[in-house]
Motif scaffolding. Structure first.
Motif, PDB file in Angstrom:
ATOM      1  N   GLU A  57      37.284  41.248  54.348  1.00 42.39           N
ATOM      2  CA  GLU A  57      37.285  42.163  55.494  1.00 42.39           C
ATOM      3  C   GLU A  57      36.181  43.190  55.282  1.00 42.39           C
ATOM      4  O   GLU A  57      35.788  43.473  54.157  1.00 42.39           O
ATOM      5  CB  GLU A  57      38.638  42.869  55.652  1.00 42.39           C
ATOM      6  CG  GLU A  57      38.755  43.625  56.946  1.00 42.39           C
ATOM      7  CD  GLU A  57      40.183  44.019  57.320  1.00 42.39           C
ATOM      8  OE1 GLU A  57      40.314  44.804  58.269  1.00 42.39           O
ATOM      9  OE2 GLU A  57      41.141  43.565  56.684  1.00 42.39           O
ATOM     10  N   ASP A  58      35.696  43.737  56.379  1.00 40.15           N
ATOM     11  CA  ASP A  58      34.730  44.833  56.306  1.00 40.15           C
ATOM     12  C   ASP A  58      34.853  45.669  57.568  1.00 40.15           C
ATOM     13  O   ASP A  58      35.496  45.268  58.525  1.00 40.15           O
ATOM     14  CB  ASP A  58      33.302  44.322  56.115  1.00 40.15           C
ATOM     15  CG  ASP A  58      32.773  43.566  57.312  1.00 40.15           C
ATOM     16  OD1 ASP A  58      33.560  42.912  58.024  1.00 40.15           O
ATOM     17  OD2 ASP A  58      31.562  43.630  57.571  1.00 40.15           O
ATOM     18  N   LEU A 100      37.687  47.399  46.925  1.00 39.65           N
ATOM     19  CA  LEU A 100      36.965  48.030  48.028  1.00 39.65           C
ATOM     20  C   LEU A 100      35.602  48.490  47.551  1.00 39.65           C
ATOM     21  O   LEU A 100      35.485  49.088  46.489  1.00 39.65           O
ATOM     22  CB  LEU A 100      37.726  49.262  48.539  1.00 39.65           C
ATOM     23  CG  LEU A 100      38.894  49.043  49.465  1.00 39.65           C
ATOM     24  CD1 LEU A 100      39.514  50.384  49.836  1.00 39.65           C
ATOM     25  CD2 LEU A 100      38.491  48.289  50.710  1.00 39.65           C
ATOM     26  N   ASN A 101      34.572  48.232  48.343  1.00 35.24           N
ATOM     27  CA  ASN A 101      33.220  48.727  48.084  1.00 35.24           C
ATOM     28  C   ASN A 101      32.747  49.521  49.285  1.00 35.24           C
ATOM     29  O   ASN A 101      32.965  49.112  50.425  1.00 35.24           O
ATOM     30  CB  ASN A 101      32.239  47.569  47.859  1.00 35.24           C
ATOM     31  CG  ASN A 101      32.547  46.787  46.617  1.00 35.24           C
ATOM     32  OD1 ASN A 101      32.889  47.335  45.585  1.00 35.24           O
ATOM     33  ND2 ASN A 101      32.447  45.473  46.724  1.00 35.24           N
ATOM     34  N   VAL A 102      32.098  50.639  49.033  1.00 34.13           N
ATOM     35  CA  VAL A 102      31.442  51.400  50.088  1.00 34.13           C
ATOM     36  C   VAL A 102      29.996  50.912  50.106  1.00 34.13           C
ATOM     37  O   VAL A 102      29.285  51.045  49.122  1.00 34.13           O
ATOM     38  CB  VAL A 102      31.518  52.917  49.819  1.00 34.13           C
ATOM     39  CG1 VAL A 102      30.728  53.686  50.861  1.00 34.13           C
ATOM     40  CG2 VAL A 102      32.970  53.377  49.788  1.00 34.13           C
ATOM     41  N   VAL A 143      36.709  42.858  48.953  1.00 32.54           N
ATOM     42  CA  VAL A 143      36.295  41.632  48.279  1.00 32.54           C
ATOM     43  C   VAL A 143      37.444  41.143  47.408  1.00 32.54           C
ATOM     44  O   VAL A 143      38.049  41.935  46.668  1.00 32.54           O
ATOM     45  CB  VAL A 143      35.031  41.892  47.419  1.00 32.54           C
ATOM     46  CG1 VAL A 143      34.585  40.632  46.709  1.00 32.54           C
ATOM     47  CG2 VAL A 143      33.910  42.458  48.279  1.00 32.54           C
ATOM     48  N   ASP A 144      37.740  39.834  47.479  1.00 37.53           N
ATOM     49  CA  ASP A 144      38.830  39.306  46.654  1.00 37.53           C
ATOM     50  C   ASP A 144      38.349  39.009  45.235  1.00 37.53           C
ATOM     51  O   ASP A 144      37.161  39.189  44.915  1.00 37.53           O
ATOM     52  CB  ASP A 144      39.484  38.082  47.308  1.00 37.53           C
ATOM     53  CG  ASP A 144      38.614  36.844  47.348  1.00 37.53           C
ATOM     54  OD1 ASP A 144      37.555  36.792  46.680  1.00 37.53           O
ATOM     55  OD2 ASP A 144      38.985  35.892  48.073  1.00 37.53           O
ATOM     56  N   ALA A 145      39.253  38.543  44.394  1.00 36.71           N
ATOM     57  CA  ALA A 145      38.944  38.305  42.983  1.00 36.71           C
ATOM     58  C   ALA A 145      37.856  37.251  42.787  1.00 36.71           C
ATOM     59  O   ALA A 145      37.160  37.257  41.774  1.00 36.71           O
ATOM     60  CB  ALA A 145      40.210  37.891  42.234  1.00 36.71           C
ATOM     61  N   ASP A 146      37.665  36.365  43.767  1.00 30.06           N
ATOM     62  CA  ASP A 146      36.623  35.334  43.681  1.00 30.06           C
ATOM     63  C   ASP A 146      35.269  35.840  44.174  1.00 30.06           C
ATOM     64  O   ASP A 146      34.294  35.096  44.169  1.00 30.06           O
ATOM     65  CB  ASP A 146      37.017  34.102  44.503  1.00 30.06           C
ATOM     66  CG  ASP A 146      38.250  33.408  43.952  1.00 30.06           C
ATOM     67  OD1 ASP A 146      38.449  33.434  42.726  1.00 30.06           O
ATOM     68  OD2 ASP A 146      39.019  32.849  44.768  1.00 30.06           O
ATOM     69  N   GLY A 147      35.213  37.080  44.642  1.00 27.09           N
ATOM     70  CA  GLY A 147      33.965  37.642  45.142  1.00 27.09           C
ATOM     71  C   GLY A 147      33.719  37.383  46.610  1.00 27.09           C
ATOM     72  O   GLY A 147      32.638  37.663  47.123  1.00 27.09           O
ATOM     73  N   LEU A 200      44.315  42.681  56.236  1.00 30.25           N
ATOM     74  CA  LEU A 200      44.520  42.070  54.929  1.00 30.25           C
ATOM     75  C   LEU A 200      45.962  41.582  54.781  1.00 30.25           C
ATOM     76  O   LEU A 200      46.894  42.219  55.288  1.00 30.25           O
ATOM     77  CB  LEU A 200      44.200  43.066  53.814  1.00 30.25           C
ATOM     78  CG  LEU A 200      42.735  43.478  53.692  1.00 30.25           C
ATOM     79  CD1 LEU A 200      42.582  44.625  52.711  1.00 30.25           C
ATOM     80  CD2 LEU A 200      41.886  42.286  53.270  1.00 30.25           C
ATOM     81  N   LYS A 201      46.130  40.484  54.060  1.00 31.88           N
ATOM     82  CA  LYS A 201      47.462  39.922  53.830  1.00 31.88           C
ATOM     83  C   LYS A 201      48.065  40.377  52.507  1.00 31.88           C
ATOM     84  O   LYS A 201      49.261  40.266  52.294  1.00 31.88           O
ATOM     85  CB  LYS A 201      47.401  38.390  53.858  1.00 31.88           C
ATOM     86  CG  LYS A 201      46.829  37.821  55.136  1.00 31.88           C
ATOM     87  CD  LYS A 201      47.662  38.189  56.336  1.00 31.88           C
ATOM     88  CE  LYS A 201      47.072  37.600  57.595  1.00 31.88           C
ATOM     89  NZ  LYS A 201      47.278  38.424  58.764  1.00 31.88           N
ATOM     90  N   SER A 202      47.209  40.883  51.591  1.00 35.41           N
ATOM     91  CA  SER A 202      47.661  41.329  50.282  1.00 35.41           C
ATOM     92  C   SER A 202      46.637  42.301  49.708  1.00 35.41           C
ATOM     93  O   SER A 202      45.470  42.266  50.086  1.00 35.41           O
ATOM     94  CB  SER A 202      47.809  40.126  49.340  1.00 35.41           C
ATOM     95  OG  SER A 202      48.057  40.543  48.020  1.00 35.41           O
ATOM     96  N   VAL A 203      47.070  43.152  48.783  1.00 33.23           N
ATOM     97  CA  VAL A 203      46.140  44.029  48.077  1.00 33.23           C
ATOM     98  C   VAL A 203      45.849  43.494  46.676  1.00 33.23           C
ATOM     99  O   VAL A 203      44.960  44.000  45.994  1.00 33.23           O
ATOM    100  CB  VAL A 203      46.681  45.482  47.971  1.00 33.23           C
ATOM    101  CG1 VAL A 203      46.813  46.100  49.345  1.00 33.23           C
ATOM    102  CG2 VAL A 203      47.986  45.537  47.218  1.00 33.23           C
ATOM    103  N   LYS A 204      46.574  42.445  46.275  1.00 35.36           N
ATOM    104  CA  LYS A 204      46.405  41.892  44.933  1.00 35.36           C
ATOM    105  C   LYS A 204      45.003  41.314  44.755  1.00 35.36           C
ATOM    106  O   LYS A 204      44.562  40.447  45.507  1.00 35.36           O
ATOM    107  CB  LYS A 204      47.448  40.809  44.672  1.00 35.36           C
ATOM    108  CG  LYS A 204      47.437  40.319  43.258  1.00 35.36           C
ATOM    109  CD  LYS A 204      48.558  39.352  42.991  1.00 35.36           C
ATOM    110  CE  LYS A 204      48.514  38.949  41.540  1.00 35.36           C
ATOM    111  NZ  LYS A 204      49.630  38.094  41.182  1.00 35.36           N
TER     112      LYS A 204
END
Length: 136
Positions: free
Chosen positions: A94-95, A125-127, A86-90, A117-121
């Motif tokens: 990817e899953d 990650l959620n399980v 999940v990105d910073a905007d929620g 993914l294009k970036s880790v910034k």
């Protein structure tokens, strides 16, 4: 005979954890005082590390999922879990699902899997589900 089959099926199915929680990123440490007994750990705690590994270089994106599982049960086990990034905007970016099989009691297994993914910034990650079952 029917009772034995039912008991075997219940034990083999294990418990499923369907809650969404942040993925573990470091090895948890359990401390007990002398004379205290530890409560049995849940199967979810067997996933001791699950994180992103950015191997990008020379302008080429190369981001992997990496995990470590330690089998705390007394049986050879298979593990399966679902996850989301999940990105910073929620927004889910990817899953997927991962599988680790035939992990012996007390054994540690490490795995990795490529992502798109294009970036880790700003990525979290959620399980979203986790399951351990007996391996035969």
């Amino acid at each position: 005979m029917v009772v034995i089959v039912i008991v075997v099926l219940v034990v083999a199915s294990g418990g499923k954890d369907e809650s969404t929680t942040p993925a573990p990123s470091a090895t948890p440490t359990a401390k007990t005082k002398q004379g205290q007994t530890r409560e049995p750990s849940s199967e979810r705690s067997d996933l001791i590390s699950f994180k992103l590994d950015d191997r990008s270089q020379a302008g080429i994106t190369n981001i992997w999922l990496v995990w470590t599982i330690k089998n705390s049960s007394s049986e050879k086990s298979n593990y399966s879990w679902d996850w989301e990034a999940v990105d910073a905007d929620g927004t889910r970016v990817e899953d997927g699902s991962q599988l680790e099989t035939n992990v012996q009691p007390g054994q540690t297994a490490r795995g990795e899997y490529p992502t798109t993914l294009k970036s880790v910034k700003g990525i979290k990650l959620n399980v979203t589900s986790f399951d351990r079952t007996a391996s035969y």
